[in-house]
Design a protein around this motif. Structure first.
Motif, mmCIF file in Angstrom:
data_model
loop_
_atom_site.group_PDB
_atom_site.id
_atom_site.type_symbol
_atom_site.label_atom_id
_atom_site.label_comp_id
_atom_site.label_asym_id
_atom_site.label_seq_id
_atom_site.Cartn_x
_atom_site.Cartn_y
_atom_site.Cartn_z
ATOM 1 N N THR A 1 52.670 98.914 44.184
ATOM 2 C CA THR A 1 51.332 99.413 43.833
ATOM 3 C C THR A 1 51.458 100.807 43.243
ATOM 4 O OG1 THR A 1 51.070 100.178 46.074
ATOM 5 C CG2 THR A 1 50.097 98.060 45.558
ATOM 6 N N PHE A 2 50.523 101.132 42.366
ATOM 7 C CA PHE A 2 50.602 102.420 41.687
ATOM 8 C C PHE A 2 49.199 102.943 41.414
ATOM 9 C CE2 PHE A 2 51.013 98.936 38.627
ATOM 10 C CZ PHE A 2 49.882 99.145 37.849
ATOM 11 N N HIS A 3 49.126 104.206 41.055
ATOM 12 C CA HIS A 3 47.855 104.747 40.598
ATOM 13 C C HIS A 3 48.099 105.555 39.343
ATOM 14 C CE1 HIS A 3 43.670 105.638 40.978
ATOM 15 N NE2 HIS A 3 43.957 106.886 40.650
ATOM 16 N N HIS A 4 47.535 105.111 38.235
ATOM 17 C CA HIS A 4 47.734 105.786 36.956
ATOM 18 C C HIS A 4 46.514 105.455 36.104
ATOM 19 C CE1 HIS A 4 49.328 106.687 32.986
ATOM 20 N NE2 HIS A 4 50.349 107.280 33.541
ATOM 21 N N ASP A 5 45.604 106.419 35.967
ATOM 22 C CA ASP A 5 44.309 106.134 35.343
ATOM 23 C C ASP A 5 44.445 105.559 33.938
ATOM 24 O OD1 ASP A 5 42.732 106.796 37.468
ATOM 25 O OD2 ASP A 5 42.796 108.948 37.009
ATOM 26 N N ALA A 6 45.303 106.175 33.124
ATOM 27 C CA ALA A 6 45.408 105.744 31.731
ATOM 28 C C ALA A 6 45.914 104.311 31.651
ATOM 29 C CB ALA A 6 46.337 106.681 30.969
ATOM 30 N N PHE A 7 46.906 103.960 32.487
ATOM 31 C CA PHE A 7 47.442 102.599 32.448
ATOM 32 C C PHE A 7 46.425 101.612 33.002
ATOM 33 C CE2 PHE A 7 49.969 99.053 34.202
ATOM 34 C CZ PHE A 7 50.567 98.642 33.027
ATOM 35 N N GLU A 8 45.747 101.996 34.082
ATOM 36 C CA GLU A 8 44.763 101.086 34.674
ATOM 37 C C GLU A 8 43.606 100.805 33.729
ATOM 38 O OE1 GLU A 8 43.687 102.231 38.733
ATOM 39 O OE2 GLU A 8 45.813 102.677 39.031
ATOM 40 N N PHE A 9 43.414 101.708 32.755
ATOM 41 C CA PHE A 9 42.366 101.500 31.750
ATOM 42 C C PHE A 9 42.560 100.160 31.033
ATOM 43 C CE2 PHE A 9 40.225 102.079 27.676
ATOM 44 C CZ PHE A 9 39.021 102.631 28.083
ATOM 45 N N LEU A 10 43.832 99.759 30.840
ATOM 46 C CA LEU A 10 44.133 98.482 30.182
ATOM 47 C C LEU A 10 43.434 97.320 30.881
ATOM 48 C CD1 LEU A 10 47.987 98.519 29.527
ATOM 49 C CD2 LEU A 10 46.157 98.678 27.838
ATOM 50 N N GLY A 11 43.336 97.399 32.187
ATOM 51 C CA GLY A 11 42.784 96.282 32.952
ATOM 52 C C GLY A 11 41.329 96.465 33.339
ATOM 53 N N VAL A 12 40.950 97.704 33.695
ATOM 54 C CA VAL A 12 39.597 97.907 34.233
ATOM 55 C C VAL A 12 38.766 98.871 33.410
ATOM 56 C CG1 VAL A 12 40.283 97.342 36.587
ATOM 57 C CG2 VAL A 12 40.398 99.711 35.823
ATOM 58 N N GLY A 13 39.313 99.339 32.292
ATOM 59 C CA GLY A 13 38.582 100.303 31.476
ATOM 60 C C GLY A 13 37.462 99.653 30.674
ATOM 61 N N TYR A 14 36.543 100.488 30.177
ATOM 62 C CA TYR A 14 35.452 99.984 29.332
ATOM 63 C C TYR A 14 35.446 100.725 28.012
ATOM 64 C CZ TYR A 14 33.443 97.173 33.008
ATOM 65 O OH TYR A 14 33.235 96.206 33.954
ATOM 66 N N PHE A 15 35.216 99.997 26.935
ATOM 67 C CA PHE A 15 35.220 100.576 25.601
ATOM 68 C C PHE A 15 33.894 100.192 24.968
ATOM 69 C CE2 PHE A 15 36.542 100.550 21.093
ATOM 70 C CZ PHE A 15 37.098 101.820 21.026
ATOM 71 N N PHE A 16 33.011 101.153 24.763
ATOM 72 C CA PHE A 16 31.660 100.876 24.279
ATOM 73 C C PHE A 16 30.985 99.803 25.128
ATOM 74 C CE2 PHE A 16 33.353 102.734 20.293
ATOM 75 C CZ PHE A 16 32.422 103.757 20.177
ATOM 76 N N GLY A 17 31.126 99.921 26.435
ATOM 77 C CA GLY A 17 30.458 98.998 27.343
ATOM 78 C C GLY A 17 31.181 97.688 27.562
ATOM 79 N N LEU A 18 32.207 97.418 26.763
ATOM 80 C CA LEU A 18 32.936 96.156 26.907
ATOM 81 C C LEU A 18 34.206 96.377 27.719
ATOM 82 C CD1 LEU A 18 33.097 94.227 23.504
ATOM 83 C CD2 LEU A 18 32.117 93.457 25.659
ATOM 84 N N PRO A 19 34.525 95.437 28.638
ATOM 85 C CA PRO A 19 35.799 95.563 29.349
ATOM 86 C C PRO A 19 36.952 95.625 28.348
ATOM 87 C CG PRO A 19 34.463 93.869 30.355
ATOM 88 C CD PRO A 19 33.751 94.285 29.106
#
Lengths: 338, 314
Positions: free
Chosen positions: A154-172
């Protein structure tokens, strides 16, 4: 205008799209709020969004798999490559690499390397694709477990986690990644001669060779693309749960990806392909999964329902099935008239 | 690779010459399919080292034929005792007969073996899945006064852990008319599926506001579901209570963050009890219970700290 007057492209597209539409409508009967999409904290939120978001990994696999299948090949290793890419990225993060380009690059590189091995075995050594990629399907999961030393990392890395849980203009973000991958592949295949080469190699590899197409290189390339797509899917899966689970990441997803391509109407013998319809295939599979969850049927029936629905969708697409139904109608026709 | 093998050979030679009279025990493990399993293997190895037991460890990679081969090779090597963590319940009779003929005691740990002749193994050391389900339900009924709409995440359909935990849990909530399971779906014991399934269930339940608790058959699914609950804008542990089974290491930070309310320990430390049985068997004791239950503790917001400290220091 009858069904027979439609252009082949429309005729081919109509059944997968119809299948998806029917499934979506079935969901409205089960859960009336299915189509409602709200905006929560600036994010689109709703079951439809879930379908697309959860279908993203299989859709990515299906994009790569479509090209491989178009050359008459098959890539069984994509599920394992997902696990490897997730493990490589997670390994880089926990060993203290913070640069997102390195973390993502490492995962993608692992995917391309895997694709290169597959493509080299198939293209240059002439090994049957099902055997060549089976090697990495089995060994790949072992490699991923080795990288993780048998644990769930397990890890914590905001930028990498963006790939899975991030939103771009409201879209996953996974949806955005699928769109980008689709547009890139579509441009590459349809705006250059590459798509024709791929179909040519799939239709007849030796004829393509004699008219000057480097069939070996084309094969190598499609497996590399497939590896790349699988790596991206693997990183999305790892980023989604904030961990790399070598045992379960991408498990059996190669089969879902092949199914998506088949639902999309491609022939496993190679030749014509449609990346768009394969993505529709992936959406159908995921809609089915979510339908089953929403419907609340006991879990032991899950696979049975899934299988039955897929048999129906495939039958609807089969030209032979259409002919038989038409013949039945003809026989009955006069009786009804009398 | 070769160097390593030679190194290992030397090490075992040295080991054998140093403790010539020590016990030799063969251990056939299922594989390394989960974090829990790896902890289990490591714990057995550590316990063997502590007692000066020469442990022959074999990883079956989830295949029974590998286990049967391993057990046969243990018999051929003439080990003092064999410990098996079986992959599946059936098909054990022939190889257990071979062990019996060679007068080698066999201890079963974790999953069960389906053999009618109880003399084929000394005892089975394992957790009681049904009791784990009961404990989880008892805690939840206590915390909610027996009034609760529960979402259940099942383990892999047909696995003994899923069946047992479901049975025990349902038995207890059956006594509370106000408690009911409103949604039940499998998430195959994995974190990713736990998140995906929970996400859809919350939408089907109108955002999840009226869901009182999540009952998950293992911690991995619970950890995934917690993320889904958070993404739906709810607070796990407050808006939706979370109770599950296993007490894996990753659960403790979640307990500390208040996102998990209770987890029932499924202790992976079965090496100690297994070696105890073997040692007393070799000393001549014969009347063992056929099933020695590994009793799991329950960790809640009130008592997790001490265990968390212990695990952090490991």
């Amino acid at each position: 205008m009858g069904y027979k007057d439609l252009s082949p492209l429309v005729r081919r597209s109509i059944w997968p799209l119809l299948g998806l539409a029917v499934l979506l409508l079935a969901n409205v009967l089960i859960a009336p709020e299915f189509f409602s999409v709200e905006i929560k904290d600036g994010r689109l939120y709703g079951s439809l969004i879930d379908v697309m978001n959860r279908a993203a990994p299989v859709a990515l696999l299906a994009i790569g798999m479509t090209l491989v299948i178009a050359t008459g090949g098959i890539d069984l290793s994509v599920g394992s490559v997902m696990a490897i890419a997730g493990a490589v990225s997670a390994g880089l993060i926990v060993s203290g690499v913070d640069n997102i380009a390195l973390v993502v690059g490492g995962g993608l590189l692992a995917g391309v390397a895997a694709g290169f091995v597959n493509g080299f075995l198939v293209g240059y050594f002439g090994i049957q694709p099902i055997v060549a990629t089976l090697i990495l399907m089995v060994a790949g999961r072992g490699i991923a477990q080795l990288i993780n030393s048998g644990q769930i990392v397990t890890f914590h890395h905001d930028a990498f986690e963006f790939l899975g849980v991030g939103y771009f203009f409201g879209l996953p973000f996974p949806i955005v990644l699928v769109v980008i991958a689709f547009v890139l592949v579509q441009l590459l295949m349809r705006r250059t001669a590459l798509g024709m080469f791929v179909e040519g190699v799939g239709a007849n590899a030796s004829a393509s060779h004699h008219i000057g197409i480097n069939d070996k290189l084309i094969k190598l390339m499609v497996y590399c693309v497939s590896g790349l797509c699988a790596a991206l899917a693997g990183m999305i899966a790892a980023a989604d749960i904030g961990g790399s689970d070598a045992n379960n990441a991408g498990l059996w997803l190669e089969l879902d990806a092949i199914l998506a391509v088949v639902i999309g109407g491609a022939s496993l013998m190679g030749g014509r392909f449609s990346v768009f319809l394969s993505i529709i295939g992936a959406l159908i599979i995921q809609t089915l999964t979510i339908t089953i969850i929403l419907s609340g049927v006991p879990p032991k029936f899950n696979l049975l329902i899934k299988a039955a629905a897929i048999v129906i969708i495939l039958l609807l697409q089969s030209p032979e099935f259409h002919r038989q139904v038409a013949r039945l109608k003809k026989k009955r026709g006069p009786k009804h008239a009398s | 690779m070769n160097k390593k093998l030679i190194g290992l050979a030397f090490a075992s030679l040295l080991g054998a010459s140093q403790v010539a009279s020590a016990l030799t025990v063969g251990f056939s493990q299922v594989g390394s399919e989960s974090g829990w399993r790896t902890t289990f293997s490591e714990s057995v190895k550590a316990e063997a080292e502590k007692r000066g037991i020469d442990l022959k460890f074999s990883d079956a990679q989830q295949k029974q034929e590998n286990q049967i081969k391993a057990v046969r090779s243990f018999i051929a090597q003439g080990v003092d005792a064999i410990v098996i963590a079986p992959v599946v319940e059936t098909g054990w009779r022939p190889v257990l007969m071979e062990a019996r003929r060679a007068r080698i005691p066999v201890v079963i740990v974790d999953r069960n073996v389906a053999v009618e002749d109880g003399r084929l193994y000394v005892t089975r050391i394992a957790p009681d899945f049904t009791d784990e389900g009961r404990k989880a339900a008892n805690w939840l009924m206590g915390a909610t006064d027996g009034d609760c709409d529960i979402v259940e995440l099942q383990g892999t359909v047909g696995s003994s852990a899923a069946i047992g935990r479901m049975e025990g849990f349902n038995e207890v909530i059956g006594e509370h008319p106000e408690a009911k399971i409103i949604r039940s779906q499998t998430a195959e014991f994995t974190r990713a599926k736990g998140k995906e399934v929970m996400e859809s269930i919350l939408k089907a339940e109108g955002g999840g506001k009226q869901v009182c608790a999540l009952w998950s058959h293992n911690d991995e699914m619970a950890l995934g579901a917690i993320q889904a609950i958070k993404e739906a804008g709810l607070k796990p542990g407050e808006d939706i209570l979370v109770v599950s089974v296993d007490a894996v290491d990753d659960m403790f930070p979640a307990l500390a963050a208040g996102e998990v309310n209770a987890t029932i320990e499924m202790s992976p430390h079965m090496g100690g009890p297994a070696f105890d049985v073997i040692e007393s068997y070799l000393d001549g004791k014969r009347d063992f219970e056929k099933w020695m239950v590994m009793d799991g503790r329950i960790f809640t917001q009130e008592n997790y700290q001490a265990e968390y400290e212990v695990r952090k220091s490991n």
